[in-house]
Design an enzyme around this catalytic site. Structure first.
Site, PDB file in Angstrom:
ATOM      1  N   SER A 124      -2.632 -22.222 -21.642  1.00  0.00           N
ATOM      2  CA  SER A 124      -3.862 -22.612 -22.323  1.00  0.00           C
ATOM      3  C   SER A 124      -4.902 -21.513 -22.225  1.00  0.00           C
ATOM      4  O   SER A 124      -4.967 -20.773 -21.235  1.00  0.00           O
ATOM      5  CB  SER A 124      -4.416 -23.895 -21.691  1.00  0.00           C
ATOM      6  OG  SER A 124      -5.693 -24.210 -22.209  1.00  0.00           O
ATOM      7  N   PHE A 165      -6.841 -34.088 -15.921  1.00  0.00           N
ATOM      8  CA  PHE A 165      -7.783 -35.171 -15.648  1.00  0.00           C
ATOM      9  C   PHE A 165      -8.903 -35.143 -16.680  1.00  0.00           C
ATOM     10  O   PHE A 165      -9.320 -34.074 -17.135  1.00  0.00           O
ATOM     11  CB  PHE A 165      -8.375 -35.022 -14.242  1.00  0.00           C
ATOM     12  CG  PHE A 165      -7.448 -35.445 -13.145  1.00  0.00           C
ATOM     13  CD1 PHE A 165      -7.513 -36.730 -12.620  1.00  0.00           C
ATOM     14  CD2 PHE A 165      -6.507 -34.565 -12.626  1.00  0.00           C
ATOM     15  CE1 PHE A 165      -6.663 -37.130 -11.595  1.00  0.00           C
ATOM     16  CE2 PHE A 165      -5.651 -34.950 -11.607  1.00  0.00           C
ATOM     17  CZ  PHE A 165      -5.726 -36.237 -11.091  1.00  0.00           C
ATOM     18  N   LYS A 166      -9.396 -36.299 -17.043  1.00  0.00           N
ATOM     19  CA  LYS A 166     -10.534 -36.393 -17.953  1.00  0.00           C
ATOM     20  C   LYS A 166     -11.814 -35.970 -17.224  1.00  0.00           C
ATOM     21  O   LYS A 166     -11.910 -36.072 -15.999  1.00  0.00           O
ATOM     22  CB  LYS A 166     -10.691 -37.820 -18.481  1.00  0.00           C
ATOM     23  CG  LYS A 166      -9.447 -38.393 -19.143  1.00  0.00           C
ATOM     24  CD  LYS A 166      -8.992 -37.589 -20.341  1.00  0.00           C
ATOM     25  CE  LYS A 166      -7.793 -38.257 -21.016  1.00  0.00           C
ATOM     26  NZ  LYS A 166      -7.230 -37.425 -22.098  1.00  0.00           N
ATOM     27  N   LYS A 204      -3.196 -23.336 -15.123  1.00  0.00           N
ATOM     28  CA  LYS A 204      -2.687 -22.584 -16.268  1.00  0.00           C
ATOM     29  C   LYS A 204      -2.817 -21.072 -16.062  1.00  0.00           C
ATOM     30  O   LYS A 204      -2.016 -20.297 -16.584  1.00  0.00           O
ATOM     31  CB  LYS A 204      -3.403 -23.029 -17.544  1.00  0.00           C
ATOM     32  CG  LYS A 204      -3.081 -24.466 -17.958  1.00  0.00           C
ATOM     33  CD  LYS A 204      -1.602 -24.684 -18.194  1.00  0.00           C
ATOM     34  CE  LYS A 204      -1.304 -26.064 -18.790  1.00  0.00           C
ATOM     35  NZ  LYS A 204       0.118 -26.283 -19.084  1.00  0.00           N
ATOM     36  N   ASN A 221       6.703 -27.824 -21.453  1.00  0.00           N
ATOM     37  CA  ASN A 221       5.513 -28.391 -22.082  1.00  0.00           C
ATOM     38  C   ASN A 221       4.835 -29.447 -21.218  1.00  0.00           C
ATOM     39  O   ASN A 221       3.624 -29.641 -21.319  1.00  0.00           O
ATOM     40  CB  ASN A 221       5.904 -29.010 -23.437  1.00  0.00           C
ATOM     41  CG  ASN A 221       4.802 -29.857 -24.023  1.00  0.00           C
ATOM     42  OD1 ASN A 221       3.794 -29.352 -24.505  1.00  0.00           O
ATOM     43  ND2 ASN A 221       4.983 -31.188 -23.975  1.00  0.00           N
ATOM     44  N   ALA A 256      -9.498 -27.629 -12.338  1.00  0.00           N
ATOM     45  CA  ALA A 256      -8.147 -27.769 -11.792  1.00  0.00           C
ATOM     46  C   ALA A 256      -7.101 -27.424 -12.853  1.00  0.00           C
ATOM     47  O   ALA A 256      -6.113 -26.740 -12.576  1.00  0.00           O
ATOM     48  CB  ALA A 256      -7.938 -29.197 -11.289  1.00  0.00           C
ATOM     49  N   TYR A 257      -7.326 -27.893 -14.072  1.00  0.00           N
ATOM     50  CA  TYR A 257      -6.395 -27.611 -15.168  1.00  0.00           C
ATOM     51  C   TYR A 257      -6.362 -26.111 -15.468  1.00  0.00           C
ATOM     52  O   TYR A 257      -5.293 -25.500 -15.569  1.00  0.00           O
ATOM     53  CB  TYR A 257      -6.821 -28.397 -16.413  1.00  0.00           C
ATOM     54  CG  TYR A 257      -5.943 -28.165 -17.618  1.00  0.00           C
ATOM     55  CD1 TYR A 257      -4.708 -28.788 -17.724  1.00  0.00           C
ATOM     56  CD2 TYR A 257      -6.359 -27.335 -18.659  1.00  0.00           C
ATOM     57  CE1 TYR A 257      -3.900 -28.590 -18.841  1.00  0.00           C
ATOM     58  CE2 TYR A 257      -5.564 -27.132 -19.768  1.00  0.00           C
ATOM     59  CZ  TYR A 257      -4.333 -27.763 -19.855  1.00  0.00           C
ATOM     60  OH  TYR A 257      -3.536 -27.554 -20.956  1.00  0.00           O
ATOM     61  N   GLY A 258      -7.549 -25.509 -15.592  1.00  0.00           N
ATOM     62  CA  GLY A 258      -7.617 -24.087 -15.900  1.00  0.00           C
ATOM     63  C   GLY A 258      -6.933 -23.245 -14.842  1.00  0.00           C
ATOM     64  O   GLY A 258      -6.196 -22.301 -15.155  1.00  0.00           O
TER      65      GLY A 258
END
Length: 279
Positions: free
Chosen positions: A142, A97-98, A199, A92, A194-196
């Site tokens: 995600s 980043f925001k 994932k 998990n 970056a997050y996508g």
């Protein structure tokens, strides 16, 4: 007989905390809530013990920083020495980043990948040898990492090729980081997230992990990726529409799939349903 053992990474708050809380009610064994910060992890265990009557008998804390190979090794050695095996692993721990963060995008890409993909893979490499027969692994991914967000068909194909390996996925992610630092990632068809991207790689590695486990079908080890939903946590700046408890539902469902389950295996799941991740 040794009790069943579960490990939850990033368990001190948000969805991870809710997963540990829910496992207390449905999992007959010991649960290790892990967190990078020992003080916050211990506080989380104390909070669980005060709110969940099952927690005091079931939940323990162990420090784990998934970006530290040494920290991962310490956890693996602890589980091996004290329990001899592992029955549930829920990956998990992650960062995002925001949107208003001023860190250069190339650095965001590297830091996010090092945690969400490379760190998680390192945890798997260390703990997979300890998995017992009928073990269940859940990689928290995600919907932000859907394959169709990659516009380059060759890169998409390389993610889901039957010959794809963890090493080849790592090469793709390193290429994304390189291009992100050059500000040419979108020209090459990579998403501007970056997050996508981290994932996407995590869901793709899940498929490969199941393919490897299926080489020994009698062991009945199952790994799935899932989207917990858009949940009201620090990661979403508390803008999510779901509660952490709702976010924990699908991960715990996947972690407790019955022996010899036919499906889901190596899938991307949300709201307990298999989603079409590949194009």
């Amino acid at each position: 007989m040794s009790p069943k053992i579960a490990v939850v990474t990033g368990g001190n708050k948000g969805i991870g905390y809710a997963i540990v809380d829910k496992l207390c009610s449905v999992f007959d064994g010991l649960i290790y809530l892990t967190a990078r910060n020992e003080q916050l992890g211990l506080q989380a265990v104390q909070q669980l013990e005060s709110s969940n009557p099952n927690a005091s008998k079931k939940v323990n804390f162990h420090q784990l920083d998934i970006t530290s190979v040494e920290s991962i090794h310490h956890l693996a050695e602890f589980i091996k020495r004290n329990h001899g095996g592992l029955d549930i692993l829920i990956n998990n721990a992650a960062i995002a980043f925001k949107t208003n963060d001023i860190t250069p995008f190339g650095d965001q890409a590297e830091i996010t990948a090092q945690t969400n993909f490379f760190g998680t893979v390192n945890v798997c490499n260390a703990l997979f040898p300890l998995l017992r027969d009928h073990a269940r692994v859940v990689n928290i991914s995600s919907r932000a990492g859907m394959l169709d967000s990659i516009k380059n068909p060759e890169i998409r194909h390389n993610f889901i090729s039957p010959t794809a390996t963890i090493e080849s996925l790592s090469d793709i992610l390193n290429d994304f980081i390189k291009k992100a630092k050059q500000d040419s990632h979108q020209d090459d068809g990579y998403p501007n997230s970056a997050y996508g991207m981290s994932k996407i790689a995590l869901t793709a590695v899940t498929i490969i992990q199941q393919r490897i486990f299926d080489e020994k079908p009698n062991r009945d080890i199952v790994v799935n990726a899932c989207c917990p939903g858009y949940i009201n946590t620090d990661m979403t700046s508390n803008k999510g529409t779901g509660t952490p408890e709702q976010g924990a539902d699908t991960p715990v469902y996947l972690a407790t799939l019955e022996p010899h389950v036919k499906s889901p295996r190596g899938e991307f799941v949300a709201e307990r349903k298999i989603l079409k991740w590949k194009i």
